[in-house]
Every structure is written in C-alpha cells, then in structure tokens.
Design an enzyme around this catalytic site. Sequence first.
Site, PDB file in Angstrom:
ATOM      1  N   ARG A   1       0.816  -1.215   0.000  1.00 53.81           N
ATOM      2  CA  ARG A   1       0.000   0.000   0.000  1.00 53.81           C
ATOM      3  C   ARG A   1       0.860   1.280   0.000  1.00 53.81           C
ATOM      4  NH1 ARG A   1      -5.173  -0.248   2.549  1.00 53.81           N
ATOM      5  NH2 ARG A   1      -4.363  -1.894   3.876  1.00 53.81           N
TER       6      ARG A   1
ATOM      7  N   THR B   1      -0.298  -5.173   7.845  1.00 51.26           N
ATOM      8  CA  THR B   1       0.054  -4.962   9.255  1.00 51.26           C
ATOM      9  C   THR B   1      -1.153  -4.436  10.041  1.00 51.26           C
ATOM     10  OG1 THR B   1       0.828  -2.750   8.697  1.00 51.26           O
ATOM     11  CG2 THR B   1       2.509  -4.477   8.822  1.00 51.26           C
ATOM     12  N   SER B   2      -2.229  -4.052   9.334  1.00 49.77           N
ATOM     13  CA  SER B   2      -3.331  -3.375  10.036  1.00 49.77           C
ATOM     14  C   SER B   2      -4.722  -3.895   9.676  1.00 49.77           C
ATOM     15  CB  SER B   2      -3.283  -1.875   9.713  1.00 49.77           C
ATOM     16  OG  SER B   2      -3.343  -1.697   8.311  1.00 49.77           O
TER      17      SER B   2
ATOM     18  N   CYS C   1      18.981   3.999  -2.796  1.00 48.91           N
ATOM     19  CA  CYS C   1      18.569   4.526  -4.095  1.00 48.91           C
ATOM     20  C   CYS C   1      19.694   5.270  -4.834  1.00 48.91           C
ATOM     21  CB  CYS C   1      17.362   5.439  -3.933  1.00 48.91           C
ATOM     22  SG  CYS C   1      17.432   6.483  -2.478  1.00 48.91           S
TER      23      CYS C   1
ATOM     24  N   GLN D   1      19.221  15.005  -3.682  1.00 46.52           N
ATOM     25  CA  GLN D   1      18.233  13.941  -3.476  1.00 46.52           C
ATOM     26  C   GLN D   1      16.826  14.499  -3.268  1.00 46.52           C
ATOM     27  OE1 GLN D   1      21.599  11.412  -1.158  1.00 46.52           O
ATOM     28  NE2 GLN D   1      19.560  10.559  -0.944  1.00 46.52           N
TER      29      GLN D   1
ATOM     30  N   SER E   1      11.103  12.440  -2.200  1.00 48.43           N
ATOM     31  CA  SER E   1      10.561  11.072  -2.137  1.00 48.43           C
ATOM     32  C   SER E   1      11.447  10.122  -1.338  1.00 48.43           C
ATOM     33  CB  SER E   1      10.378  10.511  -3.554  1.00 48.43           C
ATOM     34  OG  SER E   1      11.616  10.526  -4.236  1.00 48.43           O
ATOM     35  N   GLY E   2      12.758  10.430  -1.251  1.00 44.79           N
ATOM     36  CA  GLY E   2      13.658   9.578  -0.473  1.00 44.79           C
ATOM     37  C   GLY E   2      13.238   9.499   0.986  1.00 44.79           C
TER      38      GLY E   2
ATOM     39  N   LYS F   1      26.927   4.960   3.065  1.00 38.10           N
ATOM     40  CA  LYS F   1      26.383   3.878   2.233  1.00 38.10           C
ATOM     41  C   LYS F   1      27.075   3.792   0.864  1.00 38.10           C
ATOM     42  CE  LYS F   1      21.727   4.179   4.222  1.00 38.10           C
ATOM     43  NZ  LYS F   1      20.426   4.863   4.038  1.00 38.10           N
TER      44      LYS F   1
ATOM     45  N   ARG G   1      19.635  17.032   0.432  1.00 34.73           N
ATOM     46  CA  ARG G   1      18.218  16.964   0.043  1.00 34.73           C
ATOM     47  C   ARG G   1      17.852  18.262  -0.664  1.00 34.73           C
ATOM     48  NH1 ARG G   1      15.988  12.419   0.225  1.00 34.73           N
ATOM     49  NH2 ARG G   1      16.041  12.073   2.459  1.00 34.73           N
TER      50      ARG G   1
ATOM     51  N   HIS H   1      16.564  11.424  -7.916  1.00 33.01           N
ATOM     52  CA  HIS H   1      17.836  11.801  -7.302  1.00 33.01           C
ATOM     53  C   HIS H   1      18.852  12.101  -8.411  1.00 33.01           C
ATOM     54  CE1 HIS H   1      16.226  10.736  -3.537  1.00 33.01           C
ATOM     55  NE2 HIS H   1      16.975   9.706  -3.204  1.00 33.01           N
TER      56      HIS H   1
ATOM     57  N   GLN I   1      14.048   7.637  -8.374  1.00 31.06           N
ATOM     58  CA  GLN I   1      14.394   7.037  -7.086  1.00 31.06           C
ATOM     59  C   GLN I   1      13.456   5.890  -6.723  1.00 31.06           C
ATOM     60  OE1 GLN I   1      12.523   8.161  -3.904  1.00 31.06           O
ATOM     61  NE2 GLN I   1      13.761   6.680  -2.787  1.00 31.06           N
TER      62      GLN I   1
HETATM   63  N1  HSE Z   1      17.914   7.127   1.803  1.00 30.34           N
HETATM   64  C1  HSE Z   1      17.365   7.629   0.592  1.00 30.34           C
HETATM   65  C2  HSE Z   1      16.979   9.061   0.721  1.00 30.34           C
HETATM   66  C3  HSE Z   1      16.164   6.873   0.132  1.00 30.34           C
HETATM   67  O1  HSE Z   1      16.758   9.511   1.846  1.00 30.34           O
HETATM   68  O2  HSE Z   1      16.885   9.751  -0.277  1.00 30.34           O
HETATM   69  C4  HSE Z   1      16.173   5.399   0.214  1.00 30.34           C
HETATM   70  O3  HSE Z   1      17.236   4.733  -0.413  1.00 30.34           O
END
Ligand code: HSE
Length: 372
Positions: free
Chosen positions: A9, A36-37, A136, A163, A166-167, A245, A268, A275, A351
């Site tokens: 969802r 889960t709900s 991503c 980025q 949406s991340g 990462k 961001r 991204h 992304q």
């Molecule tokens: N960590 C990434 C972000 C999204 O915050 O843009 C997930 O990989």
Amino acid sequence: MKLGIVGWRGMVGQVLMERMSAEGDFDFFETSFFSTSNAGGSHPFKHLKNANPVLQDAYNTKELALMDVIVTCQGGDYTKAVFKNLRDLGFKGYWIDAASAIRMEENSTIILDPVNMSVIKSALLAGKKDFIGGNCTVSLMLMALGGLFTQGHIEWMTSQTYQAASGGGARHMNELLQQMKYITDRVLGAEANLSDKILSVEKNVTTLMGHNDFPKENFGQSLACNLIPWIDSDLGNGQSREEWKASAEGNKILGTKSIIPIDGTCVRVSSMRCHAQALTIKLKSAIPLDEIEGLLAAHNPWVMVVPNNKTESIKYLTPEFASGKLTVPVGRLRKLEMGDHYLNAFTVGDQLLWGAAEPLRRMLKILIDFKS
Ligand code: HSE
C-alpha cells in the site's frame, strides 16, 4: 511459487505493484497480500487470477512461513520486528526487502542485476536466501556508471548528491508541497510581478520558514526555497549514514576484492522523486572520452549517455525528464582541469524505480529462472 507481499500500500509498494502488473509478473506466482493493520480484510487486486482474496496478517510468522518468497516494502522497522523471528522459526524461503535494515548483513546480497548479476547468481548457488534492494542513490549511480566500474577503470570517486523529497517518503513529498503553498500563499498576491521589490520578498520568504505554523513536521525545516545538507543519521565522525552507504554498499554490490573509495556530500533538494548526483571520478588510466562514452552506453539498456552540451544537458539531465522512467541519463562528461585521469559526470534517475522497486521485481523473475 507462493509469493507473499508486505507493504504493497505504501509508495514503493504501489510502484512495485504497478511494475509487476505491467510486466505480467503475477502470472508466475500464487500471491498472498499481507497487511500490518487489516488482516482478514480484502485488497484491491481482485483482477489477479492467482491471488488469495483475503489479506493475511503480516505479523503472523506461521502464515509468512508458508510462503516460498516474501517481498517487503513495509520498511526497516517491520523487517527488524519480523525477519529474525521468522528465520528462527525455520523459514527457508527467499526474503526480498526494500529496506536497509539487514542490507549489510553477511548473509544478505544487495540486488541490482544489470550491475551484479554474477554476484546474485553466486549467492543463489551458495544457497543464500536474503536479497535486499540497495540505497537509491547508490543503485542509480551504479546504473549510470556500471560501464566504468565493472571494467575496473575507477580508482576512487566523489559523489555530491541532489536527493528528492521522495527519499524521505510520501509524507515528505506532501510536506514539500505544503511548504511551497505556505510560502507562495503569503507572498504572491494579486501582483503578478514582484521583481521590483524582490529583496524584501526574499526576506519575507526566509522569515516565513521560521513561523510556528510553518509545515515542517517531517523535514524539521524548510526544503522549499532551501536545501538540507544532511540525509539520514549522524555517524559521529562527520559523515552522514547516507554518505557512508556509497562506499559500503557500492563495493558490496560490485563484489570488489579491493575497496573502491566512494564518498561525498548528500544533500536533500526540492525535486519530487528523482535523485541526481555530480560525480568526480579518478580514473586508473587516462582513457579517452569517446571510449568512456562507449563503455557507459554499452553497459545496460537503460543508461542514456547525454552529449555534453547545454541544450541536451538541461533537457535530459533533470528530474523532470527522468521521472517515471527506467532510463538513467548520464552526461556532463568531460575531463577536469586536474588532468586526464579526472572525469566529471552528472546523472539523474527515478528514485522509486531503479532506486527502489525495480530491482525487487527483477529479483522475483531471477528466482523463477533459477528454480526452473
Ligand atoms: N535514503 C534515501 C533518501 C532513500 O533519503 O533519499 C532510500 O534509499
């Protein structure tokens, strides 16, 4: 194969469902949807022939353990709550996960098959069962630069990211729009042109970001008319977890024997779902630019090498172009003033597709092929 899907969802889950439907992937599975709900309720995928119409309980490890493969886009907290218990219970099926929670575990393989199909195949042959989507930014960078990485041409790389909201998730995207509205509602009146008094308008915009009722519950500050030069947690050594990462995951995906250092600053910005990254690459040898372009273009069917001119760069190397596409444009390719071993590049990608849902979807097909 019995397939269980958790987190269908959410935003990544929705993209996964769209892509699996478009590619006819459900034909290969008997699918159960977990919730889960709302266990016992119904799901909106009535049209699927081989799907259990009743939602299963995503916290019921006995029900989960009946699956041959589980795909989850439910997030890291869910993985932490369920995964270990499920394995302790004797679950021998495949676990395919979009979250980072168990990504760096020794038993986990990070999946990005256009780049690391050989790593995935070796893992399957070795009996590994945990296949996790990569970060991503890392996945998109490797889709763009696979041609140089897999041919062993890169000594080190820096990556400065741009980025998208949406991340952070759907709520962050919504909040970005609310922030834009909060600001524009207050500064753009009947007057069509504020340029004559733009300095006082700018002052007003910046002041508005500090107002008590300014919407910032998710970002903690304004992303609209602003940027945020830190993503994910503070590792305490000056590096953000997102920055960590790049090298950790990048090298794990590639299965490198000696580490290729990748590091930079993750930022961001106010794009919605794509991204972008500016990359500085130290090449092991001074390969000519046309050869580099050829290697990049030949690596996978989705990479799109954009000629380094203004017209095509501003047309194709943008979130606007990449949004909703599997195409990963890479351009601004040129040797830097530092010398012939130093390459500049800029890339952008969706992304939610290669950065999240697509590697999971493709892993399901890889499993079908492996099992048959
Ligand atoms: N960590 C990434 C972000 C999204 O915050 O843009 C997930 O990989």
